[in-house]
Design a protein around this motif. Structure first.
Motif, PDB file in Angstrom:
ATOM      1  N   ILE A  76      -3.676  54.061 -86.758  1.00  0.00           N
ATOM      2  CA  ILE A  76      -4.254  53.276 -87.959  1.00  0.00           C
ATOM      3  C   ILE A  76      -4.851  51.819 -87.686  1.00  0.00           C
ATOM      4  O   ILE A  76      -5.379  51.284 -88.690  1.00  0.00           O
ATOM      5  N   PHE A  77      -4.681  51.273 -86.552  1.00  0.00           N
ATOM      6  CA  PHE A  77      -5.153  49.983 -86.191  1.00  0.00           C
ATOM      7  C   PHE A  77      -6.607  50.207 -86.012  1.00  0.00           C
ATOM      8  O   PHE A  77      -7.361  50.878 -85.503  1.00  0.00           O
ATOM      9  N   ASP A  78      -6.988  49.287 -87.141  1.00  0.00           N
ATOM     10  CA  ASP A  78      -8.631  49.025 -86.969  1.00  0.00           C
ATOM     11  C   ASP A  78      -9.317  47.779 -86.141  1.00  0.00           C
ATOM     12  O   ASP A  78      -8.542  46.548 -86.606  1.00  0.00           O
ATOM     13  N   PRO A  79      -9.666  47.897 -85.058  1.00  0.00           N
ATOM     14  CA  PRO A  79     -10.083  47.091 -84.207  1.00  0.00           C
ATOM     15  C   PRO A  79     -10.949  45.884 -84.777  1.00  0.00           C
ATOM     16  O   PRO A  79     -11.497  44.849 -84.378  1.00  0.00           O
ATOM     17  N   THR A  80     -11.848  46.249 -85.758  1.00  0.00           N
ATOM     18  CA  THR A  80     -12.679  45.219 -86.728  1.00  0.00           C
ATOM     19  C   THR A  80     -12.132  44.622 -87.751  1.00  0.00           C
ATOM     20  O   THR A  80     -12.729  43.883 -88.652  1.00  0.00           O
ATOM     21  N   GLN A  81     -10.678  44.916 -88.152  1.00  0.00           N
ATOM     22  CA  GLN A  81     -10.036  44.416 -89.335  1.00  0.00           C
ATOM     23  C   GLN A  81      -9.445  43.135 -89.129  1.00  0.00           C
ATOM     24  O   GLN A  81      -8.832  42.942 -88.188  1.00  0.00           O
ATOM     25  N   LEU A  82     -10.087  42.035 -89.608  1.00  0.00           N
ATOM     26  CA  LEU A  82      -9.414  40.617 -89.416  1.00  0.00           C
ATOM     27  C   LEU A  82      -8.188  40.151 -90.146  1.00  0.00           C
ATOM     28  O   LEU A  82      -8.132  40.573 -91.199  1.00  0.00           O
ATOM     29  N   ALA A  83      -7.416  39.436 -89.377  1.00  0.00           N
ATOM     30  CA  ALA A  83      -5.987  39.037 -90.137  1.00  0.00           C
ATOM     31  C   ALA A  83      -6.328  37.814 -90.865  1.00  0.00           C
ATOM     32  O   ALA A  83      -7.702  37.183 -90.541  1.00  0.00           O
ATOM     33  N   PRO A  84      -5.947  37.698 -91.904  1.00  0.00           N
ATOM     34  CA  PRO A  84      -6.243  36.474 -92.878  1.00  0.00           C
ATOM     35  C   PRO A  84      -6.055  35.051 -91.873  1.00  0.00           C
ATOM     36  O   PRO A  84      -5.275  34.878 -91.154  1.00  0.00           O
ATOM     37  N   THR A  85      -6.889  34.258 -92.243  1.00  0.00           N
ATOM     38  CA  THR A  85      -6.851  32.926 -91.941  1.00  0.00           C
ATOM     39  C   THR A  85      -6.766  31.891 -93.041  1.00  0.00           C
ATOM     40  O   THR A  85      -6.886  32.208 -94.158  1.00  0.00           O
ATOM     41  N   TYR A  86      -6.359  30.680 -92.481  1.00  0.00           N
ATOM     42  CA  TYR A  86      -5.651  29.633 -93.629  1.00  0.00           C
ATOM     43  C   TYR A  86      -6.458  28.237 -93.165  1.00  0.00           C
ATOM     44  O   TYR A  86      -6.790  28.088 -92.253  1.00  0.00           O
ATOM     45  N   PRO A  87      -6.510  27.547 -94.494  1.00  0.00           N
ATOM     46  CA  PRO A  87      -6.969  26.241 -94.051  1.00  0.00           C
ATOM     47  C   PRO A  87      -5.971  25.349 -93.387  1.00  0.00           C
ATOM     48  O   PRO A  87      -4.640  25.796 -93.392  1.00  0.00           O
ATOM     49  N   GLU A  88      -6.300  24.275 -92.604  1.00  0.00           N
ATOM     50  CA  GLU A  88      -5.452  23.506 -91.825  1.00  0.00           C
ATOM     51  C   GLU A  88      -4.099  22.882 -92.710  1.00  0.00           C
ATOM     52  O   GLU A  88      -3.267  22.387 -92.191  1.00  0.00           O
ATOM     53  N   SER A  89      -4.776  22.611 -93.788  1.00  0.00           N
ATOM     54  CA  SER A  89      -3.459  22.027 -94.778  1.00  0.00           C
ATOM     55  C   SER A  89      -2.333  22.887 -95.164  1.00  0.00           C
ATOM     56  O   SER A  89      -1.361  22.337 -95.365  1.00  0.00           O
ATOM     57  N   MET A  90      -2.392  24.281 -94.736  1.00  0.00           N
ATOM     58  CA  MET A  90      -1.298  25.175 -94.779  1.00  0.00           C
ATOM     59  C   MET A  90      -0.592  25.319 -93.280  1.00  0.00           C
ATOM     60  O   MET A  90       0.211  26.009 -93.338  1.00  0.00           O
ATOM     61  N   ILE A  91      -0.986  24.663 -92.418  1.00  0.00           N
ATOM     62  CA  ILE A  91      -0.229  24.640 -91.178  1.00  0.00           C
ATOM     63  C   ILE A  91       1.235  24.263 -91.226  1.00  0.00           C
ATOM     64  O   ILE A  91       1.454  23.153 -91.889  1.00  0.00           O
ATOM     65  N   THR A  92       2.107  25.050 -90.688  1.00  0.00           N
ATOM     66  CA  THR A  92       3.517  24.619 -90.880  1.00  0.00           C
ATOM     67  C   THR A  92       3.884  23.690 -89.774  1.00  0.00           C
ATOM     68  O   THR A  92       3.515  23.688 -88.494  1.00  0.00           O
TER      69      THR A  92
END
Length: 263
Positions: A79-95
């Motif tokens: 079921i892995f889709d090699p074209t599906q991107l994981a979510p990205t976030y703004p730098e303000s959300m860095i832990t």
């Protein structure tokens, strides 16, 4: 009609075995109704039917659960889709600070000498020469702000930068029809991934964290960053990469963790 009789159980923690089986099977079944039905209906007899194992001892339970884990690997790979991107976030959300995590304490982090460091590349590749850090830094670099998900139940957002792994594999002439890529690390950790994940556009050979050279506690000189995988699949302090058709396993995987490790 022949009725299946549940096999006898001897010295088996049945509840623990079923809980683990439900976790392994249910985790990657996307439809909630199907997942709930399967996990509620699975019994020790069902576990026997599913795996073809006669469950009468702790060893048999381990064999059955390993069979389910291998099945889970195949399902995740399918079921892995090699074209599906994981979510990205703004730098303000860095832990901040980003958590340290390893199979040892932070005081035991390995120090790697930058000047003498060489990345070894072997296996099914055309160019088997060793790479220095300046050579890796001279390649096109990319940044990503993505979420690291730990198998222990926590997650954190960080900013990693480095070389897209697919670009590096192309540069060394890797045989991308091979099935696996293995990693050996300076802290004695090791793991391996499937080729579709290696070629995923967000899989990076990470050289920086938050715009600075990768700190030792985060894996200097190099960490493989894959937002599509759980944290234990992201090796740090990488010293060797090899392309192969034989599954190299991994530090945690050889102790029973799921091999595919998708997040």
């Amino acid at each position: 009609m022949k009725i299946f009789q549940r096999p006898p159980l001897h010295n088996v923690d049945a509840e623990a075995a079923l809980a683990e089986a439900r976790r392994l099977i249910g985790r990657k079944i996307e439809q909630p109704a199907r997942r709930a039905f399967l996990t509620r209906s699975l019994t020790m007899g069902g576990l026997s039917l599913l795996t073809g194992c006669s469950i009468s001892s702790n060893e048999d339970v381990e064999t059955a659960l390993n069979a389910i884990s291998r099945f889970n690997d195949k399902v995740q790979g399918f079921i892995f889709d090699p074209t599906q991107l994981a979510p990205t976030y703004p730098e303000s959300m860095i832990t901040r600070p980003f958590p340290f995590n390893a199979f040892y304490g932070e005081s035991e982090v390995r120090e790697v000498d930058e000047g003498s460091y060489r990345l070894e590349v072997t296996g099914m590749v055309a160019d088997k020469r060793q790479w220095t850090l300046p050579e890796l830094r001279a390649m096109e670099q990319q940044d990503q702000v993505t979420r690291h998900i730990c198998v222990e139940g926590w997650s954190a957002i960080g900013k990693w930068g480095g070389v897209r792994f697919s670009d590096f594999l192309k540069r060394v002439g890797a045989d991308t029809s091979a099935r696996y890529i293995g990693f050996k690390c300076s802290d004695d950790y090791y793991t391996s991934i499937d080729m579709p994940t290696a070629l995923h556009p967000q899989t990076l050979l990470t050289l920086t964290y938050d715009g600075q050279p990768l700190p030792p506690k985060y894996g200097f000189p190099m960490k493989l960053r894959m937002p599509t995988k759980l944290g234990y699949k992201n090796p740090k302090h990488i010293k060797a990469i090899f392309v192969t058709n034989t599954n190299p396993g991994g530090y945690w995987e050889d102790q029973g963790y799921n091999w595919f490790g998708g997040s």
